[in-house]
Design a protein around this motif. Sequence first.
Motif, mmCIF file in Angstrom:
data_model
loop_
_atom_site.group_PDB
_atom_site.id
_atom_site.type_symbol
_atom_site.label_atom_id
_atom_site.label_comp_id
_atom_site.label_asym_id
_atom_site.label_seq_id
_atom_site.Cartn_x
_atom_site.Cartn_y
_atom_site.Cartn_z
ATOM 1 N N ILE A 410 0.833 -1.204 0.000
ATOM 2 C CA ILE A 410 0.000 0.000 0.000
ATOM 3 C C ILE A 410 0.869 1.256 0.000
ATOM 4 O O ILE A 410 0.805 2.053 -0.904
ATOM 5 N N ASP A 411 1.678 1.411 0.993
ATOM 6 C CA ASP A 411 2.489 2.622 1.089
ATOM 7 C C ASP A 411 3.766 2.262 1.819
ATOM 8 O O ASP A 411 3.741 1.903 2.994
ATOM 9 N N LEU A 414 4.494 3.607 5.296
ATOM 10 C CA LEU A 414 3.725 3.188 6.465
ATOM 11 C C LEU A 414 4.270 1.915 7.092
ATOM 12 O O LEU A 414 4.018 1.631 8.245
ATOM 13 N N SER A 415 4.943 1.098 6.301
ATOM 14 C CA SER A 415 5.388 -0.192 6.823
ATOM 15 C C SER A 415 6.778 -0.492 6.281
ATOM 16 O O SER A 415 6.935 -0.802 5.117
ATOM 17 N N ARG A 509 -5.256 -4.932 7.419
ATOM 18 C CA ARG A 509 -5.146 -3.544 6.977
ATOM 19 C C ARG A 509 -4.587 -2.659 8.082
ATOM 20 O O ARG A 509 -3.768 -1.768 7.846
ATOM 21 N N ASN A 512 -0.909 -3.026 8.219
ATOM 22 C CA ASN A 512 -0.211 -2.837 6.945
ATOM 23 C C ASN A 512 0.462 -4.116 6.465
ATOM 24 O O ASN A 512 1.632 -4.130 6.075
ATOM 25 N N ASN A 514 1.664 -7.241 4.299
ATOM 26 C CA ASN A 514 2.059 -7.426 2.911
ATOM 27 C C ASN A 514 1.530 -8.730 2.329
ATOM 28 O O ASN A 514 1.506 -8.895 1.112
ATOM 29 N N CYS A 544 -4.181 -6.782 0.313
ATOM 30 C CA CYS A 544 -2.879 -7.333 -0.043
ATOM 31 C C CYS A 544 -3.062 -8.745 -0.605
ATOM 32 O O CYS A 544 -4.142 -9.337 -0.480
#
Length: 695
Positions: A410-411, A414-415, A509, A512, A514, A544
Amino acid sequence: MESLLHVVQQPIVPFAILLAVILTVPPLFERLRLPGLVGLLAAGVILGPNALKILDTKQPTMELLSDIGLVYLMFVAGLEVDMEQFRKTKYRSAGFGTFTFIVPLIFGTTVGRVFGFDWNASILIGSLFASHTLLAYPIVSRLGVVGNEAVTVTIGATIFTDIGALLVLAVCIAIHKGEFSLTSLFTLLGMLIAYSAIVLFGFDWAGRQFFRRTGDDQGNQFLFVLLAVFLAALGAELIGVEKIVGAFLAGLAVNDAIGEGPVKEKVIFVGSVLFIPVFFVDMGLLIDIPGFLKSLSSIWLTLAIVFGLITSKFLAAFFASLIYRYNKQEMLTMWSLSMPQVAATLAATLVGYRAGILSEGVLNSVLVLMLVTATLGPLITSKVATGLRVQETLVEPVKPKSEIESEITIDNKLSSRFTIVVPVRNPQTERFLIEIAAILAKHEGGRILPLAIPQAHAQMDASELDQALKRNQILLNRAMEMSRELGVEAEPILRIDDAVPQGISRASRENNANLIVMGWSNRASFRARLFGNVIDGVLWASHCPVAITRLLDSPSKIGRILVPMENFTNQAVRLIRFAKILADANQAQITLLNVCDRRTSDTKIAWTTSQMNLLAEKWMPDINTDIKVVANDDIVKAVLIASQLSDLVVLRSERQRTAGGLAMSNITTEIVQQLHCSFVLLGEPQKNYREVVSY
């Protein structure tokens, strides 16, 4: 005797017969390698007034269910239009839509005039040529070439051809009723425009609001969708057009609101297993084979309709390829995709026949047309769509390897750590799930999050919840012990939720994640298809990728891995990289398998082999790799034979799609149902989320 006669005359008897036919006939015909819908038509012929006279189109039960099936067929046709693909190439889709509407319309009208039909009936026959059903969509999806512009343009053109054909139908019906004049025509068109705007924008807004407010209440969302389609159908009749126009517009309207989720799957499932099959049986009741064979003119009409349709669709694709500069392979793909005539064609034919505009000969001819094009179109697609270039093909990669490896789901901000969520529910499979998750986490320097979800509901008392918490805490404790034993960092999550699939998706979610690693459960049962199961729910909602595993032995004992592949896109890379991680851990051998048609040329086989060798050299330079290209018309059989020498098979899990509400076989599903070794299915996340896997 009187009581028996009374029972036989009950409306429930035809319904019971229909259920028996739908349950038994399509699977029987599919075993004979014939489409299931052919079996439904044949059953209608045998049970109808021209043979055994058991069923009749005028029976109240048949009239009701067939009308619902007719409406449902057009609704699903609208629901399955890929609006996201359409928006990408809407102008070119409009261009090809114009060609593949106008050219067949002219051909069909000419056929009608040649065979003595008046202008109204001839133009209606032309409109039957103009629409098309994306029956071969599952094939291009499986081949990974949906991203090719020619394919996307053809998908988008469906909107223009179907709407155009339905508008012509509405005008022809009005003319036949004697209601035609310039004033009435403009009045009808004005009412259609206003009605279409109300349905397309009003239902879309109402759907978004309703789905947002009801959250995960799939039952009420399902009922809302059904209410929308039948309100739209009734609204169409109120303004003087056929209800199938409203049904199609309703499908387009709720398309975005319903999304690619479990509610859509249930809506389509109900239609494809009950109402739409009844519609095809009813079509079979109308067929008079002896009368058709006795009429020489009907045979010539059938040949003219079939030849005219195939030729006109080819010319439309040819003109579009000249203007948009598509190559021969892309042109043939557009032709084969736009050839099948099922949903809108059959619906409009039945309406025209019931209205008295079209003859029985036209009805029979269109049914033959459906059978020919529904067989020929997908067959040609499977031959010509293989190897189509898409933006992400590895022959000319858009993204370099370093960029693909660095992107996170996602970003990336963030992770910074690779995170794997492992839902634990079954003590018998928990060990293997943790083991395979540990192998992946070690490779990425990441962590695993064992997740246990005690399910709570409104009627649950405190003691029940306490017991559920204790059971799930035991599972988490075992998962933590296994993680320490395997030397991987783990953080347990105990989460109370009213629905397990949503709980897994929300926890993933929030952290975060993967990747989600889950155990396999049977997804083919009637109950699972109707109500869904945990896997279905997670696949539809996950942000994911999801690895669905059925492990018959410890992942540490995997020595031979089979990776079947049909295309060379980034999706194929994900399968290869997943297999590579397991091979690195166990010094295992990987076999890359491609199954091609027996008629594939030696040049094409050599090209495919070279592409697979390039994949192996680029992504698995240090792995013992075997490349196999097998010529076999039965993909499932070829994969099963190759799997006999393997410990694990890595497959891509595709989202199920039907074509116009007709259930399509899924090759992956057929394979996993017959595999006798371990397997992993890699599922794609929701379209709304940007997804590139880092492993």
